[in-house]
Design a protein around this motif. Structure first.
Motif, PDB file in Angstrom:
ATOM      1  N   PRO A   1       7.890  -7.845  -2.628  1.00 59.11           N
ATOM      2  CA  PRO A   1       7.194  -7.927  -3.915  1.00 59.11           C
ATOM      3  C   PRO A   1       6.354  -6.703  -4.270  1.00 59.11           C
ATOM      4  N   PHE A   2       6.260  -5.730  -3.366  1.00 55.08           N
ATOM      5  CA  PHE A   2       5.395  -4.566  -3.620  1.00 55.08           C
ATOM      6  C   PHE A   2       6.159  -3.260  -3.373  1.00 55.08           C
ATOM      7  N   ALA A   3       5.523  -2.163  -3.747  1.00 52.22           N
ATOM      8  CA  ALA A   3       6.172  -0.851  -3.769  1.00 52.22           C
ATOM      9  C   ALA A   3       6.623  -0.379  -2.386  1.00 52.22           C
TER      10      ALA A   3
ATOM     11  N   GLY B   1       7.026   1.917   0.804  1.00 49.69           N
ATOM     12  CA  GLY B   1       6.030   2.687   1.545  1.00 49.69           C
ATOM     13  C   GLY B   1       4.746   1.937   1.802  1.00 49.69           C
ATOM     14  N   GLY B   2       4.564   0.766   1.172  1.00 49.23           N
ATOM     15  CA  GLY B   2       3.357  -0.032   1.382  1.00 49.23           C
ATOM     16  C   GLY B   2       3.507  -0.965   2.580  1.00 49.23           C
ATOM     17  N   PRO B   3       2.430  -1.698   2.903  1.00 47.38           N
ATOM     18  CA  PRO B   3       2.407  -2.536   4.099  1.00 47.38           C
ATOM     19  C   PRO B   3       3.497  -3.615   4.157  1.00 47.38           C
ATOM     20  N   THR B   4       3.794  -4.273   3.048  1.00 40.88           N
ATOM     21  CA  THR B   4       4.807  -5.327   3.063  1.00 40.88           C
ATOM     22  C   THR B   4       6.195  -4.723   3.246  1.00 40.88           C
ATOM     23  N   ASP B   5       6.409  -3.601   2.565  1.00 39.10           N
ATOM     24  CA  ASP B   5       7.667  -2.865   2.654  1.00 39.10           C
ATOM     25  C   ASP B   5       7.923  -2.387   4.084  1.00 39.10           C
ATOM     26  N   VAL B   6       6.902  -1.890   4.743  1.00 36.65           N
ATOM     27  CA  VAL B   6       7.043  -1.387   6.115  1.00 36.65           C
ATOM     28  C   VAL B   6       7.472  -2.524   7.048  1.00 36.65           C
TER      29      VAL B   6
ATOM     30  N   HIS C   1       7.031 -12.104   1.915  1.00 36.80           N
ATOM     31  CA  HIS C   1       5.797 -12.053   1.127  1.00 36.80           C
ATOM     32  C   HIS C   1       4.627 -12.361   2.047  1.00 36.80           C
ATOM     33  N   HIS C   2       3.443 -11.911   1.650  1.00 37.61           N
ATOM     34  CA  HIS C   2       2.259 -12.220   2.461  1.00 37.61           C
ATOM     35  C   HIS C   2       1.520 -13.415   1.869  1.00 37.61           C
ATOM     36  N   MET C   3       0.291 -13.646   2.339  1.00 38.65           N
ATOM     37  CA  MET C   3      -0.430 -14.855   1.919  1.00 38.65           C
ATOM     38  C   MET C   3      -0.696 -14.900   0.415  1.00 38.65           C
TER      39      MET C   3
ATOM     40  N   ASN D   1      -6.310  -1.759  -6.258  1.00 42.60           N
ATOM     41  CA  ASN D   1      -5.649  -2.933  -5.671  1.00 42.60           C
ATOM     42  C   ASN D   1      -4.215  -3.002  -6.176  1.00 42.60           C
ATOM     43  N   ALA D   2      -3.473  -3.999  -5.672  1.00 44.05           N
ATOM     44  CA  ALA D   2      -2.065  -4.146  -6.075  1.00 44.05           C
ATOM     45  C   ALA D   2      -1.882  -5.318  -7.037  1.00 44.05           C
ATOM     46  N   GLY D   3      -2.938  -5.609  -7.812  1.00 46.26           N
ATOM     47  CA  GLY D   3      -2.848  -6.632  -8.850  1.00 46.26           C
ATOM     48  C   GLY D   3      -3.274  -8.003  -8.358  1.00 46.26           C
TER      49      GLY D   3
ATOM     50  N   GLY E   1      -3.180 -11.488  -6.932  1.00 48.84           N
ATOM     51  CA  GLY E   1      -2.133 -12.053  -6.078  1.00 48.84           C
ATOM     52  C   GLY E   1      -1.866 -11.174  -4.871  1.00 48.84           C
ATOM     53  N   ALA E   2      -2.286  -9.916  -4.967  1.00 49.23           N
ATOM     54  CA  ALA E   2      -2.177  -9.001  -3.825  1.00 49.23           C
ATOM     55  C   ALA E   2      -3.351  -9.249  -2.875  1.00 49.23           C
ATOM     56  N   VAL E   3      -3.167  -8.971  -1.612  1.00 48.84           N
ATOM     57  CA  VAL E   3      -4.264  -9.175  -0.666  1.00 48.84           C
ATOM     58  C   VAL E   3      -5.358  -8.120  -0.847  1.00 48.84           C
ATOM     59  N   SER E   4      -4.974  -6.937  -1.307  1.00 47.72           N
ATOM     60  CA  SER E   4      -5.978  -5.906  -1.607  1.00 47.72           C
ATOM     61  C   SER E   4      -6.898  -6.401  -2.730  1.00 47.72           C
ATOM     62  N   HIS E   5      -6.343  -7.182  -3.636  1.00 46.03           N
ATOM     63  CA  HIS E   5      -7.127  -7.760  -4.730  1.00 46.03           C
ATOM     64  C   HIS E   5      -8.081  -8.826  -4.193  1.00 46.03           C
TER      65      HIS E   5
ATOM     66  N   LYS F   1       1.284  -0.876  -8.247  1.00 45.67           N
ATOM     67  CA  LYS F   1       2.438  -1.727  -7.933  1.00 45.67           C
ATOM     68  C   LYS F   1       2.523  -2.055  -6.446  1.00 45.67           C
ATOM     69  N   GLY F   2       1.541  -1.624  -5.717  1.00 47.47           N
ATOM     70  CA  GLY F   2       1.508  -1.855  -4.282  1.00 47.47           C
ATOM     71  C   GLY F   2       0.425  -0.968  -3.707  1.00 47.47           C
ATOM     72  N   THR F   3       0.006  -1.231  -2.464  1.00 49.37           N
ATOM     73  CA  THR F   3      -1.038  -0.366  -1.907  1.00 49.37           C
ATOM     74  C   THR F   3      -0.450   0.927  -1.331  1.00 49.37           C
ATOM     75  N   GLY F   4       0.884   1.026  -1.290  1.00 50.88           N
ATOM     76  CA  GLY F   4       1.504   2.316  -0.944  1.00 50.88           C
ATOM     77  C   GLY F   4       1.048   3.385  -1.939  1.00 50.88           C
ATOM     78  N   PRO F   5       1.385   3.212  -3.231  1.00 49.64           N
ATOM     79  CA  PRO F   5       0.899   4.162  -4.244  1.00 49.64           C
ATOM     80  C   PRO F   5      -0.630   4.185  -4.372  1.00 49.64           C
TER      81      PRO F   5
ATOM     82  N   ASP G   1      -7.210  -2.252   2.351  1.00 54.61           N
ATOM     83  CA  ASP G   1      -5.777  -2.311   2.657  1.00 54.61           C
ATOM     84  C   ASP G   1      -5.542  -2.871   4.052  1.00 54.61           C
ATOM     85  N   GLN G   2      -4.293  -3.232   4.296  1.00 57.33           N
ATOM     86  CA  GLN G   2      -3.884  -3.706   5.614  1.00 57.33           C
ATOM     87  C   GLN G   2      -3.736  -2.525   6.568  1.00 57.33           C
ATOM     88  N   THR G   3      -3.899  -2.798   7.848  1.00 56.40           N
ATOM     89  CA  THR G   3      -3.768  -1.717   8.844  1.00 56.40           C
ATOM     90  C   THR G   3      -2.379  -1.093   8.794  1.00 56.40           C
TER      91      THR G   3
HETATM   92  C1  MLT Z   1       1.753  -3.909  -0.420  1.00 53.96           C
HETATM   93  O1  MLT Z   1       2.726  -4.063   0.320  1.00 53.96           O
HETATM   94  O2  MLT Z   1       1.710  -3.028  -1.288  1.00 53.96           O
HETATM   95  C2  MLT Z   1       0.558  -4.765  -0.219  1.00 53.96           C
HETATM   96  O3  MLT Z   1       0.865  -5.847   0.625  1.00 53.96           O
HETATM   97  C3  MLT Z   1      -0.034  -5.113  -1.518  1.00 53.96           C
HETATM   98  C4  MLT Z   1      -1.255  -5.968  -1.348  1.00 53.96           C
HETATM   99  O4  MLT Z   1      -1.088  -7.189  -1.318  1.00 53.96           O
HETATM  100  O5  MLT Z   1      -2.381  -5.478  -1.294  1.00 53.96           O
END
Ligand code: MLT
Length: 312
Positions: free
Chosen positions: A23-25, A27-32, A79-81, A143-145, A147-151, A171-175, A190-192
């Motif tokens: 669901p996110f950009a 290079g970001g944590p979910t993508d990795v 997806h995350h929480m 933040n990533a909007g 619903g994002a955990v950064s939010h 669009k994600g915490t990558g960008p 952000d996530q580790t």
């Molecule tokens: C991401 O992959 O970009 C993050 O998980 C977005 C977020 O929820 O902060």
């Protein structure tokens, strides 16, 4: 004849490439996390597992895509929480969070921390709180909007400190991390998985972890509680989902492939390096993720309603 008695032939899962929605950009944590797990899953399933970054609306766009897809296991969501917080945050969703999904298994647990652009003036967390009080009108928080955990993490930080900052959605915490490193935005929670590298390479400043204990891969970063802010803890977890109505044998195959990924030495090492923990075999089951999902739906609903900020 025999063929008739057996009924129409049903294609065995997987019948072709599996699409893994993120669901996110990129290079970001979910993508990795998704790309690491996908590599092993495709070995296990014998078909390509193609990661697709279906970004937008704080992750709810990808969840909606999954809900509308054919329940044959060929489309999967990681997806995350946020999948549980967005259920309350969004006034209107294109799916029913209570009935839209079947569950493959939990994937990770991930800690979070608060970072800033490298040249942000405050020297430490105490100085940061003082600085934010004096400069709240000009400080930006990425933040990533909704619903994002950064939010969630940023919202919680502002609630606990009583300091309202200007938020900037990505669009994600990558960008968002790229812009934090570049100084276009001041702060990011952000996530580790996304922050460990930039912190270690001094591309960003780390002020505090949002954890009870310090984070093993970042031992020099103190917790918020150590620096006087109690209760600032945000635990993130990822899960894998399929549309409701997916046949059980298909779910079991996906779940077995996920388990294999979580046992893979390379995946485990990468996760460890990024401060991301794979879950246990018991946690990686459909039953556990289902229980977790519904308990988190219930846990977050009153917290978000009390905050009183909703998204459209
Ligand atoms: C991401 O992959 O970009 C993050 O998980 C977005 C977020 O929820 O902060």
């Amino acid at each position: 004849g025999l063929a008739l008695a057996m009924g129409p032939a049903r294609a065995e899962f997987p019948s072709g490439p599996v699409t893994l929605l993120v669901p996110f950009a990129a290079g970001g944590p979910t993508d990795v996390v998704a790309r690491l797990v996908a590599k092993v899953m495709e070995r296990e399933l014998g078909k390509p597992v193609l990661v697709e970054n279906a970004t937008g609306a704080g992750g709810t766009l990808a969840s909606g895509r999954l809900a509308r897809s054919t329940p044959d296991g060929q489309t999967v969501l990681l997806h995350h929480m946020g999948i549980t917080t967005s259920a309350t945050l969004y006034r209107k969703l294109a799916y029913d969070p209570k009935t839209a999904f079947d569950f493959v298994g939990q994937v990770t647990t991930v800690p979070m921390l608060l970072v800033s652009r490298p040249d942000f003036p405050p020297a430490d967390f105490k100085a940061l709180l003082a600085y934010l009080k004096d400069n709240k009108d000009k400080v930006t928080l990425a933040n990533a909007g909704p619903g994002a955990v950064s939010h969630v993490c940023g919202m919680y930080f502002m609630q606990l400190t009583g300091i309202k900052l200007t938020t900037v959605p990505y669009k994600g915490t990558g960008p968002a991390m790229t812009d934090t490193m570049g100084g276009q935005v001041d702060l990011l929670c952000d996530q580790t998985t996304g922050a460990t590298g930039p912190v270690k390479n001094h591309k960003v400043k780390a002020y505090a972890t949002a954890t009870r204990e310090r984070i093993a891969v970042l031992p020099d970063v103190p917790t918020a509680a150590e620096q006087g802010l109690n209760g600032f803890e945000v635990g993130v977890w990822h899960g894998m989902y399929v549309p409701a109505g997916t046949p059980k044998p298909t779910i079991d195959k996906l779940s077995a492939a996920l388990k294999a990924a979580l046992h893979d030495p390379e995946v485990k090492q990468r996760f460890a390096d990024l401060g991301t923990a794979p879950v246990t075999d018991e946690e990686a089951t459909p039953e556990n993720l289902k229980a977790k999902y519904f308990s988190e739906l219930d846990r977050w609903a009153p917290i978000i309603k009390a905050a009183g900020e909703f998204a459209d």
